[in-house]
Scaffold this motif. Structure first.
Motif, PDB file in Angstrom:
ATOM      1  N   MET A  31       0.831  -1.204   0.000  1.00  0.00           N
ATOM      2  CA  MET A  31       0.000   0.000   0.000  1.00  0.00           C
ATOM      3  C   MET A  31       0.866   1.255   0.000  1.00  0.00           C
ATOM      4  N   GLU A  32       0.487   2.235  -0.806  1.00  0.00           N
ATOM      5  CA  GLU A  32       1.191   3.504  -0.847  1.00  0.00           C
ATOM      6  C   GLU A  32       0.783   4.365   0.346  1.00  0.00           C
ATOM      7  N   LEU A  33       1.567   5.420   0.599  1.00  0.00           N
ATOM      8  CA  LEU A  33       1.306   6.293   1.738  1.00  0.00           C
ATOM      9  C   LEU A  33      -0.097   6.872   1.684  1.00  0.00           C
ATOM     10  N   SER A  34      -0.546   7.272   0.485  1.00  0.00           N
ATOM     11  CA  SER A  34      -1.888   7.846   0.337  1.00  0.00           C
ATOM     12  C   SER A  34      -2.964   6.842   0.735  1.00  0.00           C
ATOM     13  N   SER A  35      -2.736   5.565   0.415  1.00  0.00           N
ATOM     14  CA  SER A  35      -3.689   4.507   0.764  1.00  0.00           C
ATOM     15  C   SER A  35      -3.716   4.271   2.270  1.00  0.00           C
ATOM     16  N   VAL A  36      -2.524   4.351   2.888  1.00  0.00           N
ATOM     17  CA  VAL A  36      -2.434   4.186   4.343  1.00  0.00           C
ATOM     18  C   VAL A  36      -3.199   5.298   5.044  1.00  0.00           C
ATOM     19  N   ILE A  37      -2.979   6.536   4.589  1.00  0.00           N
ATOM     20  CA  ILE A  37      -3.663   7.695   5.185  1.00  0.00           C
ATOM     21  C   ILE A  37      -5.175   7.586   4.988  1.00  0.00           C
ATOM     22  N   GLY A  89      -7.614   7.180   8.078  1.00  0.00           N
ATOM     23  CA  GLY A  89      -8.600   8.252   8.255  1.00  0.00           C
ATOM     24  C   GLY A  89     -10.022   7.735   8.178  1.00  0.00           C
ATOM     25  N   SER A  90     -10.271   6.807   7.256  1.00  0.00           N
ATOM     26  CA  SER A  90     -11.607   6.212   7.115  1.00  0.00           C
ATOM     27  C   SER A  90     -11.979   5.431   8.369  1.00  0.00           C
TER      28      SER A  90
END
Length: 241
Positions: free
Chosen positions: A1-7, A11-12
């Motif tokens: 998973m990329e950083l954006s996906s982790v965030i 967050g979700s």
């Protein structure tokens, strides 16, 4: 998973548990729990997290058994998402306690959450030790019964067959999925010392030491509250008869 996906996943997760908390606010509440409505909602949200995470963690190893052979490098997107999801829950719960509970009452759990968020955060950002983190989340199998115990007590059902059965299952799963799991993780960390960088090893060792101490204390409290005290009460009744 990329950083954006982790965030996004983390967050979700925070948003999801906020919604869960709000949902429980709208549901009927046991009369005895109304005296501390916030705690009832908090424990209910924790119960939901435990149910989801317990199933998810088992599925991670069932669907990707190779992860059990390499807890450092091998993982799936599914397991990476689980750790990110759990970080979101611990962030949500941390701020829920900070806002609604006195520091003197919650400092132990707040400290626990800081340790977990730090260790899990390092794992998801580096994409390493995901398998180790998923093993740690197997303790949530016990948390299902631990939170159910709290809910039964708050609902005024601290006696009876249901509470007694849950107490037995709770203590049994506590030994298997908390104490034994933590012992196995500590052993794994020591054996793999040469494969783990100093920073990760230090964080892991400190985290394991703290978790072990906290879990031993909680186990003693549970044993005293649900078994030793109840046995003492029964003995007293027998003497009175």
């Amino acid at each position: 998973m990329e950083l954006s996906s982790v965030i996004l996943t983390t967050g979700s997760s925070v948003g999801f548990f906020r919604l869960v908390n709000t949902g429980f606010r709208k549901l009927p509440m046991p009369e005895s729990a109304c005296r501390n409505a916030w705690k009832w909602r908090n424990i209910s949200a924790s119960f939901v997290h435990s149910c989801i995470t317990a199933i998810w963690a088992v599925l991670c190893f069932f669907l990707h058994p190779q992860m059990a052979e390499d807890l450092i490098e091998t993982h799936s997107v599914f397991s990476h998402a689980l750790v990110s999801f759990s970080i979101g829950y611990f962030i949500y719960d941390f701020f829920d306690m900070v806002v609604n509970q006195k520091l003197t009452q919650s400092w132990e759990l707040l400290f626990h959450h800081i340790v977990v968020i730090t260790c899990f955060g390092l794992s998801v950002l580096s994409c390493r030790y995901i398998g180790f983190a998923v093993v740690a989340l197997l303790v949530e199998i016990n948390s299902v019964f631990l939170h159910l115990r709290q809910m039964l007590r708050m609902a005024g059902n601290a006696v009876g067959t249901l509470y007694r059965v849950n107490s037995i299952i709770n203590l049994g799963t506590y030994v298997v999925f908390r104490i034994n799991t933590l012992a196995w993780m500590t052993r794994w960390l020591v054996i793999n010392r040469d494969n783990v960088p100093l920073l990760a090893y230090t964080l892991g060792s400190v985290g394991m030491a703290i978790m072990t101490a906290m879990n031993i204390v909680l186990f003693c409290r549970l044993l005293r509250s649900d078994f030793l005290k109840s046995s003492a009460r029964e003995n007293k009744k027998d003497k009175e008869m």
